[in-house]
Write an enzyme that holds these catalytic residues in place. Structure first.
Site, PDB file in Angstrom:
ATOM      1  N   HIS A   1      43.220  32.135  38.526  1.00  0.00           N
ATOM      2  CA  HIS A   1      43.476  33.523  39.023  1.00  0.00           C
ATOM      3  C   HIS A   1      44.919  33.621  39.511  1.00  0.00           C
ATOM      4  O   HIS A   1      45.700  34.527  39.217  1.00  0.00           O
ATOM      5  CB  HIS A   1      42.681  33.701  40.291  1.00  0.00           C
ATOM      6  CG  HIS A   1      42.346  34.982  40.882  1.00  0.00           C
ATOM      7  ND1 HIS A   1      41.304  35.376  41.514  1.00  0.00           N
ATOM      8  CD2 HIS A   1      43.117  35.992  40.815  1.00  0.00           C
ATOM      9  CE1 HIS A   1      41.413  36.570  41.656  1.00  0.00           C
ATOM     10  NE2 HIS A   1      42.482  36.985  41.381  1.00  0.00           N
TER      11      HIS A   1
ATOM     12  N   LYS B   1      37.003  33.940  37.632  1.00  0.00           N
ATOM     13  CA  LYS B   1      38.327  33.351  37.860  1.00  0.00           C
ATOM     14  C   LYS B   1      38.346  32.246  38.799  1.00  0.00           C
ATOM     15  O   LYS B   1      37.342  32.178  39.817  1.00  0.00           O
ATOM     16  CB  LYS B   1      39.272  34.227  38.379  1.00  0.00           C
ATOM     17  CG  LYS B   1      39.540  35.655  37.640  1.00  0.00           C
ATOM     18  CD  LYS B   1      40.595  36.434  37.842  1.00  0.00           C
ATOM     19  CE  LYS B   1      40.469  37.832  37.405  1.00  0.00           C
ATOM     20  NZ  LYS B   1      39.587  38.680  37.813  1.00  0.00           N
TER      21      LYS B   1
ATOM     22  N   TYR C   1      36.268  37.756  44.796  1.00  0.00           N
ATOM     23  CA  TYR C   1      36.035  39.017  45.020  1.00  0.00           C
ATOM     24  C   TYR C   1      34.699  39.021  45.956  1.00  0.00           C
ATOM     25  O   TYR C   1      34.303  40.138  46.510  1.00  0.00           O
ATOM     26  CB  TYR C   1      35.807  39.871  43.642  1.00  0.00           C
ATOM     27  CG  TYR C   1      36.843  40.089  42.946  1.00  0.00           C
ATOM     28  CD1 TYR C   1      38.122  39.871  43.378  1.00  0.00           C
ATOM     29  CD2 TYR C   1      36.711  40.544  41.408  1.00  0.00           C
ATOM     30  CE1 TYR C   1      39.234  39.831  42.650  1.00  0.00           C
ATOM     31  CE2 TYR C   1      38.011  40.465  40.813  1.00  0.00           C
ATOM     32  CZ  TYR C   1      39.077  40.297  41.402  1.00  0.00           C
ATOM     33  OH  TYR C   1      40.403  40.151  40.499  1.00  0.00           O
TER      34      TYR C   1
ATOM     35  N   ASP D   1      34.840  42.026  34.861  1.00  0.00           N
ATOM     36  CA  ASP D   1      36.138  41.421  35.363  1.00  0.00           C
ATOM     37  C   ASP D   1      35.769  41.004  36.959  1.00  0.00           C
ATOM     38  O   ASP D   1      36.066  41.696  37.853  1.00  0.00           O
ATOM     39  CB  ASP D   1      37.579  42.014  35.326  1.00  0.00           C
ATOM     40  CG  ASP D   1      38.642  41.083  35.527  1.00  0.00           C
ATOM     41  OD1 ASP D   1      38.807  39.945  34.934  1.00  0.00           O
ATOM     42  OD2 ASP D   1      39.060  41.183  36.880  1.00  0.00           O
TER      43      ASP D   1
END
Ligand SMILES: NC(=O)c1ccc[n+]([C@@H]2O[C@H](COP(=O)([O-])OP(=O)(O)OC[C@H]3O[C@@H](n4cnc5c(N)ncnc54)[C@H](OP(=O)(O)O)[C@@H]3O)[C@@H](O)[C@H]2O)c1
Length: 321
Positions: A112, A79, A50, A45
């Site tokens: 997101h 995302k 990130y 994921d």
């Protein structure tokens, strides 16, 4: 082994375990992802936000090149960040993210947050995060992109083979109702914060009614937010009597009990760990059952405590109000 079938593509996600990539240290991310694949994780994921997509992709490609797995064995999620909701940006950024991963397609691509922020050119700053160049202010009001525009672009990602499945994250009931009014391709997955302090029973029920698979994030509750100073001072779930008592009955760790509680409620989980021992430990949460009484007792810890709430960054983003 437990599995989830995604309704539209009938894609069978044969493991309920994804590996979460938020706060996986950039310098060790490739090694961590490679170790996770060797340990048995097949679902990852990630997210543009990130900041470790390139490194995660390196770990994946190492495992592929060594023949440990084939691409079809893996399920890679990423995302769409808030600054790329406009029709001229969705496709471009998704393709840029694919390039960072070094992949041809995502198995799942999620919106997101249902929040559109001012566009930031990736060559200027990537990932853009929540704030403007001053690192303090959120640029929201000037940038008006309805979610329907973004969802239509997500559907086009499926048409073009950029993503096999699409879904949403951090959405509550009214937003989901709205998306279902216009969706040509319905969201396959809903990823939301769920742990015993925020059990989200009504949302789970609603998702089930619509046939959306639910992925729970932050299964360990405050643990992930300690390092950010956002744990709200509650008792750690790992130390809560109800959790430790259930753990001792089944001879498992509190972390395994928290994951099992979510899986037994029909969700997929995405534990994150920078430790090679803990990532293996987390994966071993499918070979036991919690009693009905312990399930009830753990669910009884619900206090509707939300740890990941954009309203705390800027009150104009109170999507869970
Ligand atoms: N859609 C969204 O908006 C959203 C938001 C948040 C998270 N997510 C996704 O969900 C994933 C998981 O959520 P999360 O990262 O917030 O938190 P989490 O997986 O609930 O917790 C991670 C924390 O628990 C520790 N930990 C992991 N396994 C452990 C074990 N067996 N025993 C003791 N401690 C353990 C980790 O430390 P170590 O690393 O040191 O082991 C880290 O501090 C994220 O990585 C991300 O992929 C999505």
């Amino acid at each position: 082994m437990a599995s989830i079938v995604l309704k539209r593509t009938q894609h069978k996600v044969s493991l309920r375990f994804h590996f979460g990539l938020w706060k996986v240290t950039k310098s060790s991310c490739a090694d961590t992802v490679y170790a996770a694949i060797k340990a048995g994780y097949r679902l990852f994921d990630g997210a543009g936000d990130y900041g470790n997509e390139k490194e995660a992709g390196e770990g994946v490609r190492r495992a592929l090149s060594e023949g440990i797995v084939n691409r079809e064995d893996l399920f890679i999620t990423s995302k769409l960040w808030n600054t790329f909701h406009a029709k001229e940006h969705v496709n471009r950024i998704a393709k840029m993210q694919l390039k960072l991963w070094g992949l041809d397609y995502f198995d799942l691509f999620l919106i997101h947050f249902p929040i559109a922020l001012q566009y930031v050119d990736p060559s200027h700053r990537y990932p853009p995060e929540w704030w403007g160049d001053d690192g303090k202010s959120v640029t929201l009001g000037e940038y008006r992109i309805p979610l329907q525009e973004t969802w239509t672009c997500m559907e086009e990602l499926v048409d073009q083979g950029v993503a096999k499945n699409i879904g949403i994250s951090n959405c509550s009931g009214s937003i989901i109702c709205d998306i279902f009014r216009y969706a040509r391709i319905e969201p396959q997955v809903l990823q939301v914060e769920i742990h015993p302090y925020l059990s989200q029973e009504p949302l789970l029920k609603f998702a089930k009614t619509l046939g959306i698979a639910v992925t729970a994030y932050s299964s360990f509750g405050p643990q992930s937010y300690l390092e950010l100073g956002m744990d709200k001072g509650v008792t750690a779930l790992f130390e809560h009597d109800v959790v430790t008592s259930a753990a001792s009955k089944v001879g498992k760790t509190p972390a395994q009990v928290l994951l099992r509680w979510a899986i037994q409620r029909g969700m997929a989980v995405i534990p994150k760990s920078n430790s090679s021992d803990r990532l293996v430990q987390n994966l071993q949460s499918e070979d036991f059952e919690l009693s009905e009484d312990d399930m009830k007792a753990i669910s009884g810890l619900n206090i509707n405590l939300r740890l990941n709430d954009p309203a705390e960054i800027d009150p104009r983003m109170a999507i869970f109000a």
